[in-house]
Enzyme design. Structure first.
Site, short mmCIF file in Angstrom:
data_model
loop_
_atom_site.label_atom_id
_atom_site.label_comp_id
_atom_site.label_asym_id
_atom_site.label_seq_id
_atom_site.Cartn_x
_atom_site.Cartn_y
_atom_site.Cartn_z
NE ARG A 16 96.01 45.59 37.94
CZ ARG A 16 97.37 46.67 38.67
NH1 ARG A 16 98.01 46.37 38.87
NH2 ARG A 16 96.91 47.76 37.98
N GLY A 17 98.50 45.78 34.87
CA GLY A 17 98.72 46.73 34.57
C GLY A 17 99.55 46.62 33.20
CB ALA A 18 99.06 48.57 30.07
N GLY A 19 101.87 47.85 31.32
CA GLY A 19 103.49 47.40 31.14
C GLY A 19 103.66 46.07 31.88
NE ARG A 59 92.82 42.62 31.89
CZ ARG A 59 92.88 43.68 32.60
NH1 ARG A 59 94.37 43.21 33.45
NH2 ARG A 59 91.99 44.17 32.97
CB CYS A 125 94.11 52.47 37.90
SG CYS A 125 94.28 51.18 38.04
CG ASP A 194 95.32 49.69 30.40
OD1 ASP A 194 94.53 50.40 31.47
OD2 ASP A 194 96.16 48.66 30.70
CG ASN A 204 94.11 54.39 32.81
OD1 ASN A 204 94.94 53.62 32.09
ND2 ASN A 204 93.99 54.96 33.64
CE LYS A 205 90.76 49.21 36.05
NZ LYS A 205 90.84 48.10 35.26
CE LYS A 230 101.88 50.83 29.48
NZ LYS A 230 102.13 51.54 30.52
C1 RUB Z 1 94.93 48.72 34.94
C2 RUB Z 1 95.16 50.21 34.75
C3 RUB Z 1 96.49 50.84 34.55
C4 RUB Z 1 97.07 51.23 33.24
C5 RUB Z 1 98.24 51.63 33.03
O1 RUB Z 1 94.30 48.25 34.61
O2 RUB Z 1 94.42 50.78 34.08
O3 RUB Z 1 96.35 52.53 34.92
O4 RUB Z 1 97.28 49.45 32.63
O5 RUB Z 1 99.44 50.73 34.75
P1 RUB Z 1 94.13 46.47 34.94
P2 RUB Z 1 100.93 50.66 34.10
O6 RUB Z 1 94.53 46.14 36.91
O7 RUB Z 1 92.73 46.45 34.67
O8 RUB Z 1 95.05 45.54 34.43
O9 RUB Z 1 101.47 52.11 33.83
O10 RUB Z 1 101.53 50.20 35.30
O11 RUB Z 1 101.51 49.76 32.56
#
Ligand code: RUB
Length: 312
Positions: A16-19, A59, A125, A194, A204-205, A230
């Site tokens: 999880r997390g967009a990156g 997703r 988040c 995201d 974002n979250k 993003k």
């Molecule tokens: C994660 C979320 C993060 C972004 C950015 O949501 O909202 O703030 O994805 O994260 P989830 P990053 O937990 O539902 O995936 O900076 O790590 O890409």
């Protein structure tokens, strides 16, 4: 990792997390390319197209996912043999992953410049880009304190406080609804994203938009840490970012929910913060005002208005 396993892990949020999602998708496409056994280039392209669709459907909100998939798939452009296509795709996947990791590092360096010695930073988040800024500021020797939210319903805040704790950063863990109570103690809000739309709105979250409102009212700046992948090209066409609504079981025991026939449980995973509440977006190319989102889409993602006009 196998394509279907990766897709399932993204869907279930094990990844999880967009990156991280984007890098996992790139790796999965590369892996799939190595497994498709055919000498027929058209069949190979069709198989890879199916793989791309499977990943993108996991997703809907994080635009890093289709952007990464598109970048990797373009590695096959111009290939006339399966071998060329496979090599091109593999190179593209490798360079996406490398560029993504460098981007997070660079965002950390740039973002840290916006965090002053003695600052209290609030984050929401678990964003590796936002954390990169906080960790870089800490590494530079700045004395900082963090407020980290719990992040209902999936508690991603637990991941954040572990990272901050391990780095030795003084951290306050609060429930999401306590943000307004503490916002006057906070110097800067730093979140990830995201998706960033062409008008600079940040997706974002869930809860980010409420935090942005509280920060705005308290005159506290909100900095968004977001890699260029993003940014959402298709918002130029007026396409909206789909906000994922997840299983209600994440919010309420389904048996309890079933006993309350007049109650509809809602579980949107993301929300939209309008550009006017965002002070700065820190990308790996530099910090920009949200109003410059179109320039990022044009200059770094290679989509511009003429390309879209051609598509019509
Ligand atoms: C994660 C979320 C993060 C972004 C950015 O949501 O909202 O703030 O994805 O994260 P989830 P990053 O937990 O539902 O995936 O900076 O790590 O890409």
């Amino acid at each position: 990792m196998l394509l279907n396993q990766t897709a399932e892990k993204i869907r279930s949020m094990e990844i999880r997390g967009a990156g991280r999602i984007a890098r996992a998708a790139a790796e999965a496409l590369k892996d799939r390319a190595g497994r498709v056994e055919t000498d027929d280039i058209d069949l190979f392209r069709r198989e890879m197209g199916r793989a791309a669709e499977t990943l993108v459907s996991t997703r809907p909100t994080a635009v890093s996912l289709p952007n990464a998939v598109r970048f990797v798939m373009r590695g096959m452009d111009g290939a006339t043999t399966v071998r060329e296509a496979r090599d091109g795709l593999t190179d593209a996947a490798d360079s996406f992953v490398l560029a993504s990791e460098h981007a997070v590092e660079r965002i950390g360096e740039i973002g840290a410049r916006h965090i002053a010695d003695g600052d209290v930073v609030l984050t929401h988040c678990n964003s590796e880009a936002a954390l990169a800024c906080i960790l870089a500021a800490h590494r530079e020797g700045k004395e900082i304190e963090v407020f980290a939210t719990e992040v209902r319903p999936r508690n991603q805040g637990l991941l954040t406080i572990r990272t901050l704790n391990d780095a030795g950063i003084k951290t306050n863990f609060i429930v999401d609804s306590a943000v307004r109570s503490f916002i006057n103690d906070v110097d800067l809000v730093v979140t990830g994203a995201d998706a960033v739309t062409v008008n600079g709105a940040v997706v974002n979250k869930i809860g980010t938009a409420q935090i942005a409102l509280a920060a705005h009212e308290a005159r506290t700046n909100l900095v968004v840490a977001a890699e260029t992948y993003k940014f959402a090209p298709r918002t130029i066409l007026g396409e909206r970012i789909a906000i994922e609504e997840r299983d209600i079981a994440e919010v309420l025991d389904p048996a309890v929910a079933a006993s309350l026939p007049n109650v509809r449980v809602r579980n949107p995973a993301f929300d939209v913060t309008p550009a006017k509440y965002v002070d700065l977006i820190v990308t790996e190319m530099g910090a920009i005002p949200p109003q410059m989102a179109y320039c990022i889409i044009r200059d770094y993602l290679g989509w511009d208005l003429t390309e879209f006009q051609k598509a019509f």
